[in-house]
Scaffold this motif. Structure first.
Motif, mmCIF file in Angstrom:
data_model
loop_
_atom_site.group_PDB
_atom_site.id
_atom_site.type_symbol
_atom_site.label_atom_id
_atom_site.label_comp_id
_atom_site.label_asym_id
_atom_site.label_seq_id
_atom_site.Cartn_x
_atom_site.Cartn_y
_atom_site.Cartn_z
ATOM 1 N N ALA A 1 0.841 -1.202 0.000
ATOM 2 C CA ALA A 1 0.000 0.000 0.000
ATOM 3 C C ALA A 1 0.870 1.244 0.000
ATOM 4 O O ALA A 1 2.051 1.212 0.346
ATOM 5 N N ASP A 2 0.237 2.349 -0.372
ATOM 6 C CA ASP A 2 0.881 3.661 -0.388
ATOM 7 C C ASP A 2 0.590 4.319 0.958
ATOM 8 O O ASP A 2 -0.501 4.840 1.188
ATOM 9 N N LEU A 3 1.573 4.264 1.872
ATOM 10 C CA LEU A 3 1.388 4.718 3.244
ATOM 11 C C LEU A 3 1.807 6.178 3.396
ATOM 12 O O LEU A 3 2.929 6.554 3.051
ATOM 13 N N HIS A 4 0.887 6.989 3.946
ATOM 14 C CA HIS A 4 1.151 8.400 4.226
ATOM 15 C C HIS A 4 1.057 8.633 5.732
ATOM 16 O O HIS A 4 0.062 8.253 6.361
ATOM 17 N N ILE A 5 2.082 9.266 6.305
ATOM 18 C CA ILE A 5 2.155 9.496 7.742
ATOM 19 C C ILE A 5 2.118 10.994 8.018
ATOM 20 O O ILE A 5 2.887 11.763 7.428
ATOM 21 N N LEU A 6 1.226 11.385 8.916
ATOM 22 C CA LEU A 6 1.036 12.802 9.223
ATOM 23 C C LEU A 6 1.895 13.215 10.411
ATOM 24 O O LEU A 6 1.871 12.579 11.460
ATOM 25 N N ILE A 7 2.665 14.266 10.241
ATOM 26 C CA ILE A 7 3.395 14.874 11.349
ATOM 27 C C ILE A 7 3.020 16.345 11.424
ATOM 28 O O ILE A 7 2.448 16.904 10.480
ATOM 29 N N SER A 8 3.320 16.953 12.554
ATOM 30 C CA SER A 8 3.064 18.387 12.725
ATOM 31 C C SER A 8 4.376 19.144 12.775
ATOM 32 O O SER A 8 5.368 18.663 13.340
ATOM 33 N N ARG A 9 4.366 20.308 12.201
ATOM 34 C CA ARG A 9 5.465 21.252 12.364
ATOM 35 C C ARG A 9 5.013 22.315 13.361
ATOM 36 O O ARG A 9 3.880 22.810 13.268
ATOM 37 N N PRO A 10 5.867 22.666 14.318
ATOM 38 C CA PRO A 10 5.467 23.692 15.285
ATOM 39 C C PRO A 10 5.224 25.031 14.595
ATOM 40 O O PRO A 10 5.702 25.264 13.481
ATOM 41 N N PRO A 11 4.494 25.912 15.248
ATOM 42 C CA PRO A 11 4.289 27.246 14.673
ATOM 43 C C PRO A 11 5.622 27.930 14.393
ATOM 44 O O PRO A 11 6.584 27.774 15.153
ATOM 45 N N ALA A 12 5.669 28.696 13.320
ATOM 46 C CA ALA A 12 6.913 29.378 12.954
ATOM 47 C C ALA A 12 7.388 30.304 14.056
ATOM 48 O O ALA A 12 8.596 30.456 14.290
ATOM 49 N N TRP A 13 6.460 30.907 14.784
ATOM 50 C CA TRP A 13 6.862 31.834 15.844
ATOM 51 C C TRP A 13 7.631 31.119 16.946
ATOM 52 O O TRP A 13 8.549 31.676 17.537
ATOM 53 N N SER A 14 7.289 29.844 17.223
ATOM 54 C CA SER A 14 7.991 29.120 18.288
ATOM 55 C C SER A 14 9.407 28.769 17.865
ATOM 56 O O SER A 14 10.338 28.806 18.674
ATOM 57 N N ASP A 15 9.585 28.430 16.616
ATOM 58 C CA ASP A 15 10.909 28.065 16.130
ATOM 59 C C ASP A 15 11.845 29.269 16.142
ATOM 60 O O ASP A 15 13.039 29.146 16.386
ATOM 61 N N ARG A 16 11.293 30.444 15.907
ATOM 62 C CA ARG A 16 12.108 31.661 15.939
ATOM 63 C C ARG A 16 12.579 31.961 17.356
ATOM 64 O O ARG A 16 13.667 32.465 17.575
ATOM 65 N N ILE A 17 11.735 31.610 18.342
ATOM 66 C CA ILE A 17 12.086 31.897 19.733
ATOM 67 C C ILE A 17 13.139 30.925 20.240
ATOM 68 O O ILE A 17 14.050 31.291 20.972
#
Length: 287
Positions: free
Chosen positions: A112-128
């Motif tokens: 099967a064609d498996l797709h896995i969902l991940i989240s990226r944190p908000p851009a504002w948090s990465d800047r901090i």
């Protein structure tokens, strides 16, 4: 004769996803599912890998064995050593390594064609900085829980409005079993219970912050008619289910907590509940 489901979604839910493993073990044997496209999020992505690899029993046994050997969900004394405070990350990775090797990696992608969902944190948090990235997680979880409580949403959107972004990993684009293991762990990233993982040099968080059900990981053209395996009961599911998919849920409250890595007996009970619900699903008339 029943038309099998070819598109399947595995929701997140930590240990509760063992219900999905039990359910799958029954419906797959009866050819109710013949997956071609699979979407998954968080611990549901581990179950999806087990299912597509044909290693449900191996995965369940490995989890039970490791949980039986683990005495606590947290080891406060490790705060003064190099050992992790929480055992979940090491246990989780070791189980995945037992399930996913070169042979099963090829089998998963062939089936099967498996797709896995991940989240990226908000851009504002990465800047901090790093601390803000980790701190954004409880903010996203709180927004998710609040929207679900106030609005009864099955697919909450408030975390996305706070800036959490979806990222989808396609297993067929990965270069080997270790990359798939890393993708599953990334989709399940819940600091401090797990380490704060990075992907392509950037931090990631649990994909459930974007959609704990996981439908967002399924290519849009393949969503209609998909079978969605939940990992908890929604008493008002008929009222809040708004998508053109078939949702299945546990028939009773799942006995194990999401991050309880100390109760092998409850792992088995959760799996067995899934098997019973799978048998009931098979027995339902369907065109």
């Amino acid at each position: 004769m029943r038309t099998p489901f070819t598109n399947v979604v595995f929701a997140g839910g930590g240990c509760r996803c063992m219900w999905q493993a039990g359910f799958w073990s029954v419906v797959a044997a009866e050819r109710i599912v013949e997956p071609r496209k699979v979407a998954a999020v968080s611990a549901g992505s581990a179950i999806a890998a087990m299912a597509l690899a044909g290693r449900i029993e191996v995965g369940v046994d490995a989890f039970v064995e490791r949980v039986a050997a683990n005495r606590r969900n947290a080891y406060p004394r490790n705060a003064f050593s190099a050992r992790p405070l929480f055992p979940h990350g090491e246990i989780y990775r070791s189980i995945l390594a037992e399930i996913i090797d070169g042979e099963t990696f090829a089998q998963i992608n062939a089936r099967a064609d498996l797709h896995i969902l991940i989240s990226r944190p908000p851009a504002w948090s990465d800047r901090i900085g790093r601390v803000a990235v980790a701190a954004s997680l409880p903010l996203g979880i709180a927004a998710y829980a609040l929207e679900r409580r106030l609005l009864g949403s099955l697919h909450p959107r408030w975390p996305s409005r706070l800036g959490f972004r979806k990222d989808i990993v396609r297993a067929r684009d990965l270069d080997g079993p270790e990359s798939l293991i890393d993708a599953v762990l990334a989709s399940s990233c819940t600091p401090p219970v797990t380490p704060l993982y990075r992907r392509d040099g950037q931090p990631v968080l649990d994909g459930g912050l974007v959609d704990n059900i996981g439908v967002e990981a399924m290519p849009e053209r393949s969503r209609a008619g998909a079978l969605v395996l939940l990992s908890k009961r929604y008493p008002n599911l008929d009222q809040i289910a708004t998508r053109s998919v078939t949702y299945v849920q546990p028939s009773a409250d799942i006995p194990i907590l999401k991050w309880d890595y100390t109760r092998p007996d409850l792992v088995r009970k959760t799996f067995e509940l899934g098997m019973r619900d799978g048998a009931a699903f098979v027995a339902q008339p369907r065109g």
